[in-house]
Enzyme design. Structure first.
Site, PDB file in Angstrom:
ATOM      1  N   THR A   1       0.851  -1.180   0.000  1.00 41.95           N
ATOM      2  CA  THR A   1       0.000   0.000   0.000  1.00 41.95           C
ATOM      3  C   THR A   1       0.884   1.226   0.000  1.00 41.95           C
ATOM      4  O   THR A   1       1.669   1.422   0.915  1.00 41.95           O
ATOM      5  CB  THR A   1      -0.903   0.003   1.249  1.00 41.95           C
ATOM      6  OG1 THR A   1      -1.663  -1.201   1.279  1.00 41.95           O
ATOM      7  CG2 THR A   1      -1.845   1.180   1.241  1.00 41.95           C
TER       8      THR A   1
ATOM      9  N   SER B   1      -0.146   6.997  -0.828  1.00 46.36           N
ATOM     10  CA  SER B   1      -1.285   7.722  -1.391  1.00 46.36           C
ATOM     11  C   SER B   1      -2.499   6.841  -1.573  1.00 46.36           C
ATOM     12  O   SER B   1      -3.538   7.314  -2.026  1.00 46.36           O
ATOM     13  CB  SER B   1      -0.902   8.321  -2.754  1.00 46.36           C
ATOM     14  OG  SER B   1      -0.570   7.293  -3.666  1.00 46.36           O
ATOM     15  N   CYS B   2      -2.415   5.557  -1.231  1.00 41.41           N
ATOM     16  CA  CYS B   2      -3.516   4.634  -1.492  1.00 41.41           C
ATOM     17  C   CYS B   2      -3.805   3.801  -0.267  1.00 41.41           C
ATOM     18  O   CYS B   2      -2.915   3.132   0.249  1.00 41.41           O
ATOM     19  CB  CYS B   2      -3.187   3.720  -2.670  1.00 41.41           C
ATOM     20  SG  CYS B   2      -4.473   2.506  -3.010  1.00 41.41           S
ATOM     21  N   GLY B   3      -5.051   3.825   0.179  1.00 36.96           N
ATOM     22  CA  GLY B   3      -5.421   3.058   1.346  1.00 36.96           C
ATOM     23  C   GLY B   3      -6.060   1.724   1.051  1.00 36.96           C
ATOM     24  O   GLY B   3      -6.262   0.926   1.957  1.00 36.96           O
TER      25      GLY B   3
ATOM     26  N   CYS C   1      -5.140  -0.091  -2.007  1.00 39.66           N
ATOM     27  CA  CYS C   1      -4.377  -0.773  -3.058  1.00 39.66           C
ATOM     28  C   CYS C   1      -4.047  -2.199  -2.635  1.00 39.66           C
ATOM     29  O   CYS C   1      -3.716  -2.468  -1.492  1.00 39.66           O
ATOM     30  CB  CYS C   1      -3.073  -0.025  -3.336  1.00 39.66           C
ATOM     31  SG  CYS C   1      -3.294   1.650  -3.940  1.00 39.66           S
TER      32      CYS C   1
END
Length: 284
Positions: free
Chosen positions: A111, A114-116, A118
């Site tokens: 992860t 910037s991505c929770g 992914c």
């Protein structure tokens, strides 16, 4: 433990001059979260409050709900080139009454900051149902209090003062009292740290509280708030369409563009107490 900030040389260009100087940066390092010795996820985070981060992350995945759902959280041996412990691997032992996370929840990739969400193994695993009746939460928040929360959170952002490169999340009472603030290069990590703090304090579900975030309100932040039982989510920047959909679905109040004394309410406007001499906010 790992450092929150690091110094690096930079060349500054501007106003007809070129100068060399050191600059302070936010540290970004991987944290591998294991559950019962089994790799569960890797997230890029700013070191610090890792135990809170792991607990909050597991709340957001629907794995745990109470502090006693976790027996222990311990750093595993992991060393760098000098042989020093990196403190980048944390193993969480669940209590016997807690079923281990299903394979569909495991992250197949790391992860990023910037991505929770992914790396989720299936689309069905992206949406996890909250166990709390958020729509029934009667909390009310004065519009002036809500408008002032970003400034209150900003005053607690020590790492941002030094780096300008981290997000923040803050948990507030309805009258604007800050209970917990956390910073991280990942906006979702900052929220996980706040939720993890609340879990360890025995405060979940967070009925009657407001979560203020320093950036945008994405779907994953709305979901993390819902899984912690938070009825009001306030963001400095814009929400996404899916975040608004989720907020409406669970009965959460969602405010965006909260800055400069104004804000938009995308869901749950009935919880916001309008300014004096203003028309009452219509329910949404």
């Amino acid at each position: 433990m790992g450092r929150v900030t690091a110094r690096r040389p930079v060349v500054r260009v501007g106003h007809g001059a070129v100068t060399s100087r050191p600059d302070t940066l936010a540290v970004e390092e991987p944290l591998e979260v294991r559950v019962g010795g089994r790799a569960f996820a890797v997230t890029m985070r700013t070191p610090g409050n890792d135990v809170e981060l792991a607990h909050g992350f597991l709340v957001g995945e629907g794995v745990v709900r109470r502090a006693d759902d976790v027996l222990a959280a311990r750093y595993c041996a992991g060393t760098d080139d000098t042989g020093a412990n990196t403190y980048n691997v944390l193993d969480v032992a669940l209590a016997p009454h807690v079923p281990p996370p299903s394979a569909s929840l495991e992250r197949t990739t790391y992860t990023t900051s910037s991505c929770g969400v992914c790396g989720k193994a299936s689309l069905e695993a992206v949406r996890v149902a909250t166990p709390y009746d958020i729509a029934a939460d009667p909390v009310r928040v004065d519009a002036a209090v809500l408008a002032g929360l970003p400034d209150e959170l900003r005053r607690a952002q020590q790492a941002f003062d030094r780096t300008g490169g981290v997000h923040a999340a803050g948990l507030f009472t309805p009258d604007g009292r800050l209970l917990c603030a956390r910073e991280d290069v990942g906006r979702h990590n900052a929220v996980d740290k706040v939720v993890g703090w609340a879990l360890l304090q025995g405060r979940l579900p967070l009925q009657g509280h407001v979560l203020q975030v320093s950036g945008r309100a994405s779907f994953e932040l709305a979901q993390k708030a819902a899984l912690a039982g938070i009825p009001v989510l306030s963001a400095v920047s814009a929400p996404s369409s899916l975040a608004v959909d989720l907020a409406e679905e669970v009965g959460m109040t969602l405010a965006g563009f909260v800055r400069g004394g104004t804000f938009n309410v995308y869901s749950g406007a009935q919880r916001i107490v309008a300014p004096d001499n203003a028309e009452p906010l219509p329910a949404r």
